[in-house]
Scaffold this motif. Structure first.
Motif, PDB file in Angstrom:
ATOM      1  N   ILE B 107       0.840  -1.201   0.000  1.00  0.00           N
ATOM      2  CA  ILE B 107       0.000   0.000   0.000  1.00  0.00           C
ATOM      3  C   ILE B 107       0.875   1.250   0.000  1.00  0.00           C
ATOM      4  CG2 ILE B 107      -1.617   1.373   1.365  1.00  0.00           C
ATOM      5  CD1 ILE B 107      -2.926  -1.103   2.335  1.00  0.00           C
ATOM      6  N   SER B 108       1.888   1.272   0.903  1.00  0.00           N
ATOM      7  CA  SER B 108       2.669   2.499   1.040  1.00  0.00           C
ATOM      8  C   SER B 108       3.551   2.734  -0.184  1.00  0.00           C
ATOM      9  CB  SER B 108       3.493   2.474   2.324  1.00  0.00           C
ATOM     10  OG  SER B 108       4.354   1.375   2.324  1.00  0.00           O
ATOM     11  N   VAL B 110       2.957   1.684  -3.428  1.00  0.00           N
ATOM     12  CA  VAL B 110       2.141   2.083  -4.575  1.00  0.00           C
ATOM     13  C   VAL B 110       1.641   3.520  -4.396  1.00  0.00           C
ATOM     14  CG1 VAL B 110      -0.007   1.643  -5.799  1.00  0.00           C
ATOM     15  CG2 VAL B 110       1.470  -0.265  -5.160  1.00  0.00           C
ATOM     16  N   ALA B 111       1.050   3.802  -3.232  1.00  0.00           N
ATOM     17  CA  ALA B 111       0.515   5.135  -2.999  1.00  0.00           C
ATOM     18  C   ALA B 111       1.641   6.173  -2.947  1.00  0.00           C
ATOM     19  CB  ALA B 111      -0.284   5.156  -1.698  1.00  0.00           C
ATOM     20  N   GLY B 114       3.072   6.808  -6.470  1.00  0.00           N
ATOM     21  CA  GLY B 114       2.071   7.531  -7.257  1.00  0.00           C
ATOM     22  C   GLY B 114       1.973   8.984  -6.845  1.00  0.00           C
ATOM     23  N   LEU B 115       1.816   9.207  -5.532  1.00  0.00           N
ATOM     24  CA  LEU B 115       1.682  10.578  -5.039  1.00  0.00           C
ATOM     25  C   LEU B 115       2.931  11.398  -5.360  1.00  0.00           C
ATOM     26  CD1 LEU B 115       0.033  10.017  -1.536  1.00  0.00           C
ATOM     27  CD2 LEU B 115      -0.983  11.113  -3.529  1.00  0.00           C
ATOM     28  N   LEU B 179      -2.989   0.082   6.703  1.00  0.00           N
ATOM     29  CA  LEU B 179      -2.919   1.510   6.388  1.00  0.00           C
ATOM     30  C   LEU B 179      -2.268   2.274   7.544  1.00  0.00           C
ATOM     31  CD1 LEU B 179      -3.883   3.310   4.044  1.00  0.00           C
ATOM     32  CD2 LEU B 179      -5.871   3.874   5.430  1.00  0.00           C
ATOM     33  N   MET B 186       4.507   5.748   3.694  1.00  0.00           N
ATOM     34  CA  MET B 186       3.874   6.301   2.504  1.00  0.00           C
ATOM     35  C   MET B 186       4.291   7.762   2.319  1.00  0.00           C
ATOM     36  SD  MET B 186      -0.186   6.543   1.797  1.00  0.00           S
ATOM     37  CE  MET B 186      -0.546   4.920   2.431  1.00  0.00           C
ATOM     38  N   ALA B 190       6.569   9.203  -0.777  1.00  0.00           N
ATOM     39  CA  ALA B 190       6.046  10.253  -1.663  1.00  0.00           C
ATOM     40  C   ALA B 190       7.051  11.400  -1.767  1.00  0.00           C
ATOM     41  CB  ALA B 190       4.707  10.762  -1.130  1.00  0.00           C
TER      42      ALA B 190
END
Lengths: 285, 307
Positions: B107-108, B110-111, B114-115, B179, B186, B190
């Motif tokens: 999750i962290s 990919v997000a 992306g961010l 999460l 995450m 980013a």
């Protein structure tokens, strides 16, 4: 990080100003907050258990409500803020002084001392500090002094690495050779010439490390392994209120939001200080 | 290159050995295990018997080599509560933690990637500011507070209680703690992707690609992103530490039956054998992970191989 070029020219960004205001308010609350309430932070009152805050059915007798033993949350938050502040500042200072001294020593003496320090940094980096703290707390009775020392250990390896690098660079500068040629003693060279040139590295790291120390203290206290009752800290209040999350949310949310805002404010100020003082020092975290 | 690999492996082995030694010294000097194990009103002879049985009457050096020998043979001691081998207790708990940590990492990553990419492409615009703001938010948010808020909103708005062990079966019951665990990483992914991508975009080879007429999107995805992602490998290796540290707290908040919860419980009940084994296992995991990251660099970055 490099978005604020125009802000850097015009002074402090708004977010940093707000952060400084919050830090000032937090320190004032930690110092004088106990006088906002007529109650004592350990005083229990069986008739006033789990009173909600004002606006949620509570009275001004206990503006932020009470916990399961009828203790006033407002005064407990003030005392908790005080302990959290003391542990964070003293703990960060211990780590800063210890790590910086070791780093300077390594760079100054080279050889075996340097090997030892670099090896110790490697070992420390292989274990998250919270695991080290848990290991020690498993074997020794938790006392406030021990806890403070453990918090002090956090982040020392970063100071050691940074200071070693900074001193090694400073040693190669022309002015050091010049001062040495003038016959200055090594102590004089380090104290009067090298230290003032590398101290900013340590100071910047201090502001970066401080929010991490706040989060470490509150996390350990939240797990019930840090600050112990009858003493209290923001994390300890949360840990006591955790089991009543769904019925008495104020016991966890108030201290939690204070911890979050404090860590947020300090890191906003820390990022700003870091960009302002030394743009080459940007460590990504 | 052989020298590079050798020095990295040697350093990892030494680091582990020093950690094992420190753990041993700490345990030996923290108190007398014989007195702790013997019944409280035991006479001196019984305590001495325990000492002999545990080998505590031997010289320090013999005890130390004996300790290393036992570790090398996979004997990590027994829990003082259940009497089971601490290795077995750990293995029982490991799958739950791997599941939680794995999902959190995915999750962290990919997000975060992306961010970070979106922020870099919109440099200086409101989207960029929002992403950077989120990264500071994620860094400062204590995971125990975030977890409790998630549990609270889950219960009040969706009538799902996420804080019990029963929740770990459902999808929502995994995503919520994952999460919570992955939030901090995450934010840093980013932030890091953004600055790394901005740096790469200004490299000469990007200009060369533009001169060759390669379309913008392809330049970005095929040329800039792979190069910008190289330093991210180090960051993922480093963030393993914060993932482990975070799982200690997160598992406690969500009553997740994993290794982190086991560690806290063992510390609270002073189960030294289990705590000791968990500390060694965590140290070994992190040292090996960092070694893999160092060696992975050889594969993904040809510039290091050339040196």
């Amino acid at each position: 990080m490099d978005t604020n070029t125009q802000n850097r020219r015009s002074g402090m960004p708004m977010a940093v100003r707000l952060a400084l205001i919050f830090i000032a308010l937090f320190v004032l609350f930690a110092l004088f907050g106990q006088w906002l309430s007529p109650h004592e932070f350990r005083a229990t009152s069986l008739f006033d258990r789990l009173k909600p805050p004002v606006g949620f059915g509570g009275t001004w007798e206990y503006p932020l409500g009470t916990d399961a033993r009828g203790r006033d949350l407002l005064v407990r938050l003030a005392v908790g803020a005080q302990i959290t502040l003391i542990v964070a500042v003293v703990g960060t200072l211990i780590g800063a002084v210890l790590g910086s001294l070791l780093g300077i020593l390594a760079a100054a003496r080279r050889g075996f001392a340097e090997t030892l320090v670099v090896g110790a940094v490697d070992v420390q980096a292989s274990l998250p500090i919270i695991v080290v703290a848990l290991f020690v707390l498993a074997m020794f009775d938790s006392s406030f002094t021990l806890f403070l020392l453990l918090i002090g250990l956090s982040g020392w390896e970063v100071y050691a690495r940074l200071m070693r690098g900074a001193v090694l660079t400073a040693k190669e500068q022309g002015y050091v050779t010049a001062v040495r040629a003038l016959g200055a003693s090594p102590y004089r060279i380090y104290l009067r010439h090298i230290l003032p040139n590398v101290i900013s590295v340590g100071l910047v790291q201090f502001t970066v490390n401080l929010p991490l120390t706040v989060l470490l203290e509150t996390a350990l206290s939240f797990l019930g392994l840090g600050v112990q009752s009858p003493l209290t800290s923001l994390g300890q209040i949360m840990s006591e209120g955790r089991d009543r999350l769904l019925t008495s949310w104020w016991l966890t949310l108030f201290p939690g939001v204070i911890i979050f805002l404090l860590a947020l404010s300090i890191s906003l100020v820390g990022d700003w200080v870091r960009d302002k003082f030394d743009p080459t020092l940007r460590t990504e975290n | 290159m052989i020298g590079f690999i050798f020095s990295k492996v040697a350093r990892a082995v030494i680091t582990l050995l020093v950690t094992v030694t420190l753990v041993f010294i700490f345990i030996r000097f923290s108190g007398d295990p014989a007195a702790a194990l013997a019944p409280p009103d035991a006479p001196q002879e019984v305590i001495d018997q325990y000492r002999r049985a545990l080998g505590l009457d031997q010289p320090f050096w013999v005890q130390y080599t004996g300790y290393l020998n036992r570790l090398a043979h996979g004997d990590f001691g027994y829990s003082i509560h259940s009497g089971r081998p601490s290795l077995q207790i750990f293995l029982d708990r490991l799958p739950a933690t791997l599941r939680l940590g794995g999902i959190a990492l995915v999750i962290s990553l990919v997000a975060g990637l992306g961010l970070g990419a979106v922020a870099a492409l919109n440099r200086g615009r409101p989207v960029d500011r929002a992403v950077m703001g989120f990264s500071v938010f994620a860094f400062a948010m204590p995971n125990f507070l975030f977890g409790l808020v998630v549990i609270l909103t889950g219960s009040l708005m969706f009538q799902v209680y996420l804080g019990g062990q029963g929740a770990s079966g459902s999808i929502f019951g995994v995503v919520a703690p994952a999460l919570t665990l992955g939030l901090a990483s995450m934010g840093s992914y980013a932030r890091f992707t953004r600055s790394s991508l901005l740096e790469t975009i200004n490299k000469p080879f990007m200009l060369a690609a533009e001169a060759r007429g390669i379309p913008y999107k392809r330049r970005l995805l095929r040329h800039a992103l792979p190069n910008a992602a190289i330093p991210l490998v180090t960051l993922v290796g480093l963030s393993l530490g914060s993932l482990i540290a975070g799982s200690v707290v997160t598992e406690q908040v969500f009553a997740w039956p994993g290794v982190g919860q086991l560690l806290v419980r063992s510390v609270a009940t002073r189960d030294i054998a289990t705590v000791q084994f968990l500390v060694l296992a965590i140290a070994a995991t992190m040292v090996i992970a960092n070694l893999i990251v160092d060696l992975l660099y050889l594969v993904i970055d040809p510039r290091i191989r050339a040196r």
